[in-house]
Scaffold this motif. Structure first.
Motif, PDB file in Angstrom:
ATOM      1  N   ILE A  48     -28.130  60.015  13.215  1.00  0.00           N
ATOM      2  CA  ILE A  48     -28.033  58.544  12.790  1.00  0.00           C
ATOM      3  C   ILE A  48     -26.873  58.666  11.706  1.00  0.00           C
ATOM      4  CG2 ILE A  48     -29.948  58.488  11.201  1.00  0.00           C
ATOM      5  CD1 ILE A  48     -29.913  55.421  12.326  1.00  0.00           C
ATOM      6  N   THR A  49     -25.941  58.007  11.836  1.00  0.00           N
ATOM      7  CA  THR A  49     -24.807  57.903  10.617  1.00  0.00           C
ATOM      8  C   THR A  49     -25.325  57.190   9.483  1.00  0.00           C
ATOM      9  OG1 THR A  49     -23.681  56.133  11.699  1.00  0.00           O
ATOM     10  CG2 THR A  49     -23.007  58.321  12.691  1.00  0.00           C
ATOM     11  N   SER A  50     -24.298  57.354   8.572  1.00  0.00           N
ATOM     12  CA  SER A  50     -24.719  56.824   7.291  1.00  0.00           C
ATOM     13  C   SER A  50     -24.343  55.160   7.476  1.00  0.00           C
ATOM     14  CB  SER A  50     -24.015  57.240   5.883  1.00  0.00           C
ATOM     15  OG  SER A  50     -22.520  57.333   6.247  1.00  0.00           O
ATOM     16  N   GLN A  51     -23.356  54.912   8.250  1.00  0.00           N
ATOM     17  CA  GLN A  51     -22.834  53.609   8.619  1.00  0.00           C
ATOM     18  C   GLN A  51     -24.045  52.868   9.369  1.00  0.00           C
ATOM     19  OE1 GLN A  51     -20.754  56.482   9.174  1.00  0.00           O
ATOM     20  NE2 GLN A  51     -19.295  56.170   8.061  1.00  0.00           N
ATOM     21  N   ALA A  52     -24.640  53.623  10.369  1.00  0.00           N
ATOM     22  CA  ALA A  52     -25.818  52.878  10.970  1.00  0.00           C
ATOM     23  C   ALA A  52     -26.910  52.680  10.094  1.00  0.00           C
ATOM     24  CB  ALA A  52     -26.084  53.732  12.298  1.00  0.00           C
ATOM     25  N   LEU A  53     -27.373  53.533   9.375  1.00  0.00           N
ATOM     26  CA  LEU A  53     -28.328  53.290   8.122  1.00  0.00           C
ATOM     27  C   LEU A  53     -28.058  52.227   7.161  1.00  0.00           C
ATOM     28  CD1 LEU A  53     -29.120  57.051   7.097  1.00  0.00           C
ATOM     29  CD2 LEU A  53     -30.665  55.455   8.158  1.00  0.00           C
ATOM     30  N   ASN A  54     -26.600  52.131   6.987  1.00  0.00           N
ATOM     31  CA  ASN A  54     -26.302  50.894   6.029  1.00  0.00           C
ATOM     32  C   ASN A  54     -26.534  49.541   6.753  1.00  0.00           C
ATOM     33  OD1 ASN A  54     -25.648  52.199   3.404  1.00  0.00           O
ATOM     34  ND2 ASN A  54     -23.935  52.802   4.531  1.00  0.00           N
ATOM     35  N   LEU A  55     -26.147  49.395   7.935  1.00  0.00           N
ATOM     36  CA  LEU A  55     -26.428  48.295   8.788  1.00  0.00           C
ATOM     37  C   LEU A  55     -27.770  48.017   9.175  1.00  0.00           C
ATOM     38  CD1 LEU A  55     -25.118  46.164  10.845  1.00  0.00           C
ATOM     39  CD2 LEU A  55     -25.239  47.901  12.639  1.00  0.00           C
ATOM     40  N   ALA A  56     -28.615  49.080   9.223  1.00  0.00           N
ATOM     41  CA  ALA A  56     -30.131  48.849   9.182  1.00  0.00           C
ATOM     42  C   ALA A  56     -30.386  48.257   7.803  1.00  0.00           C
ATOM     43  CB  ALA A  56     -30.651  50.077   9.732  1.00  0.00           C
ATOM     44  N   PHE A  57     -30.100  48.843   6.902  1.00  0.00           N
ATOM     45  CA  PHE A  57     -30.483  48.259   5.388  1.00  0.00           C
ATOM     46  C   PHE A  57     -30.126  47.018   5.136  1.00  0.00           C
ATOM     47  CE2 PHE A  57     -29.846  52.937   3.846  1.00  0.00           C
ATOM     48  CZ  PHE A  57     -31.145  53.300   4.233  1.00  0.00           C
ATOM     49  N   LYS A  58     -28.959  46.604   5.462  1.00  0.00           N
ATOM     50  CA  LYS A  58     -28.258  45.331   5.406  1.00  0.00           C
ATOM     51  C   LYS A  58     -29.176  44.210   6.212  1.00  0.00           C
ATOM     52  CE  LYS A  58     -23.669  43.485   5.269  1.00  0.00           C
ATOM     53  NZ  LYS A  58     -22.314  43.513   5.738  1.00  0.00           N
ATOM     54  N   ASN A  59     -29.728  44.763   7.268  1.00  0.00           N
ATOM     55  CA  ASN A  59     -30.404  43.614   8.255  1.00  0.00           C
ATOM     56  C   ASN A  59     -31.970  44.035   8.292  1.00  0.00           C
ATOM     57  OD1 ASN A  59     -28.399  41.992   9.733  1.00  0.00           O
ATOM     58  ND2 ASN A  59     -27.386  44.161   9.573  1.00  0.00           N
ATOM     59  N   ASN A  60     -32.444  44.673   7.051  1.00  0.00           N
ATOM     60  CA  ASN A  60     -33.940  44.839   6.854  1.00  0.00           C
ATOM     61  C   ASN A  60     -34.601  45.426   8.113  1.00  0.00           C
ATOM     62  OD1 ASN A  60     -35.700  44.601   4.837  1.00  0.00           O
ATOM     63  ND2 ASN A  60     -36.588  42.747   5.572  1.00  0.00           N
ATOM     64  N   ILE A  61     -34.045  46.358   8.892  1.00  0.00           N
ATOM     65  CA  ILE A  61     -34.689  47.186   9.878  1.00  0.00           C
ATOM     66  C   ILE A  61     -35.054  48.392   9.370  1.00  0.00           C
ATOM     67  CG2 ILE A  61     -34.009  48.153  12.119  1.00  0.00           C
ATOM     68  CD1 ILE A  61     -31.554  46.398  12.309  1.00  0.00           C
ATOM     69  N   ASP A  62     -36.478  48.703   9.861  1.00  0.00           N
ATOM     70  CA  ASP A  62     -37.026  49.965   9.278  1.00  0.00           C
ATOM     71  C   ASP A  62     -36.668  50.931  10.285  1.00  0.00           C
ATOM     72  OD1 ASP A  62     -38.099  48.652   7.198  1.00  0.00           O
ATOM     73  OD2 ASP A  62     -40.161  48.278   8.100  1.00  0.00           O
ATOM     74  N   ILE A  63     -36.483  52.076   9.665  1.00  0.00           N
ATOM     75  CA  ILE A  63     -36.107  53.424  10.732  1.00  0.00           C
ATOM     76  C   ILE A  63     -37.360  54.332  10.476  1.00  0.00           C
ATOM     77  CG2 ILE A  63     -34.601  55.209  11.330  1.00  0.00           C
ATOM     78  CD1 ILE A  63     -32.528  53.219   9.987  1.00  0.00           C
ATOM     79  N   LEU A  64     -38.101  54.737  11.625  1.00  0.00           N
ATOM     80  CA  LEU A  64     -39.196  55.767  11.635  1.00  0.00           C
ATOM     81  C   LEU A  64     -38.782  57.005  12.358  1.00  0.00           C
ATOM     82  CD1 LEU A  64     -40.745  52.860  11.229  1.00  0.00           C
ATOM     83  CD2 LEU A  64     -42.710  54.175  11.981  1.00  0.00           C
ATOM     84  N   PHE A  65     -38.940  57.959  11.628  1.00  0.00           N
ATOM     85  CA  PHE A  65     -38.506  59.276  12.283  1.00  0.00           C
ATOM     86  C   PHE A  65     -40.043  59.950  12.621  1.00  0.00           C
ATOM     87  CE2 PHE A  65     -35.131  58.485   9.459  1.00  0.00           C
ATOM     88  CZ  PHE A  65     -34.226  58.939  10.202  1.00  0.00           C
ATOM     89  N   LEU A  66     -39.898  60.604  13.916  1.00  0.00           N
ATOM     90  CA  LEU A  66     -41.120  61.104  14.670  1.00  0.00           C
ATOM     91  C   LEU A  66     -40.869  62.243  15.239  1.00  0.00           C
ATOM     92  CD1 LEU A  66     -41.899  57.550  16.094  1.00  0.00           C
ATOM     93  CD2 LEU A  66     -43.393  58.533  14.326  1.00  0.00           C
ATOM     94  N   THR A  67     -41.903  63.075  15.375  1.00  0.00           N
ATOM     95  CA  THR A  67     -41.691  64.491  16.322  1.00  0.00           C
ATOM     96  C   THR A  67     -41.584  63.736  17.660  1.00  0.00           C
ATOM     97  OG1 THR A  67     -43.961  64.430  16.536  1.00  0.00           O
ATOM     98  CG2 THR A  67     -43.285  65.442  14.372  1.00  0.00           C
ATOM     99  N   ILE A  68     -41.383  64.815  18.526  1.00  0.00           N
ATOM    100  CA  ILE A  68     -41.014  64.579  19.950  1.00  0.00           C
ATOM    101  C   ILE A  68     -42.274  63.840  20.416  1.00  0.00           C
ATOM    102  CG2 ILE A  68     -40.566  65.517  22.192  1.00  0.00           C
ATOM    103  CD1 ILE A  68     -38.602  67.513  20.790  1.00  0.00           C
ATOM    104  N   SER A  69     -43.423  64.299  20.105  1.00  0.00           N
ATOM    105  CA  SER A  69     -44.784  64.167  20.470  1.00  0.00           C
ATOM    106  C   SER A  69     -45.074  62.696  20.127  1.00  0.00           C
ATOM    107  CB  SER A  69     -45.758  64.908  20.654  1.00  0.00           C
ATOM    108  OG  SER A  69     -45.843  65.297  19.208  1.00  0.00           O
ATOM    109  N   GLY A  70     -44.509  62.272  18.723  1.00  0.00           N
ATOM    110  CA  GLY A  70     -44.929  60.839  18.330  1.00  0.00           C
ATOM    111  C   GLY A  70     -45.503  60.938  16.889  1.00  0.00           C
TER     112      GLY A  70
END
Length: 116
Positions: A48-70
């Motif tokens: 995920i690019t830093s630009q995509a992260l900033n777009l998520a931050f700007k729009n109050n979108i949470d990002i969760l990082f998970l293992t392949i199995s969840g």
């Protein structure tokens, strides 16, 4: 769509104006407008690019990082949590003994009723 699930391994998430562009091996898979997303769940090995992260931050979108199995690895949130009012209500109930006991009793009662 409220939650965007990125499951296919090797995907890349980039900002595309006011949308997220999902691609794999340089091939565009889809573009999703930011207003359709509340959360992004990233499973396994993704980029995920830093630009995509900033777009998520700007729009109050949470990002969760998970293992392949969840399994949970970590979470990135913007400035403001969407759950602040939920937390305040939980703390309010926790601080009042009689409400807390009645709430616990109702959970146990419902569990007993529904276990058959």
């Amino acid at each position: 769509m409220k939650t965007l699930y990125i499951i296919d391994q090797g995907c890349s998430i980039k900002k595309d104006n006011i949308s997220f562009l999902i691609s794999k091996n340089g091939v565009k898979l889809t573009t999703i407008p930011v207003y359709k997303i509340e959360n992004i769940f990233i499973f396994g090995n993704q980029q995920i690019t830093s630009q995509a992260l900033n777009l998520a931050f700007k729009n109050n979108i949470d990002i969760l990082f998970l293992t392949i199995s969840g399994g949970f690895k970590g979470k990135i949130s913007g400035k403001f949590s969407k759950n602040v009012y939920l937390r305040l209500a939980q703390y309010d109930i926790w601080s009042k003994k009689n409400i807390k006991i009645n709430y616990a009793k109702s959970i146990i009662r419902n569990k007993i009723i529904r276990q058959n």
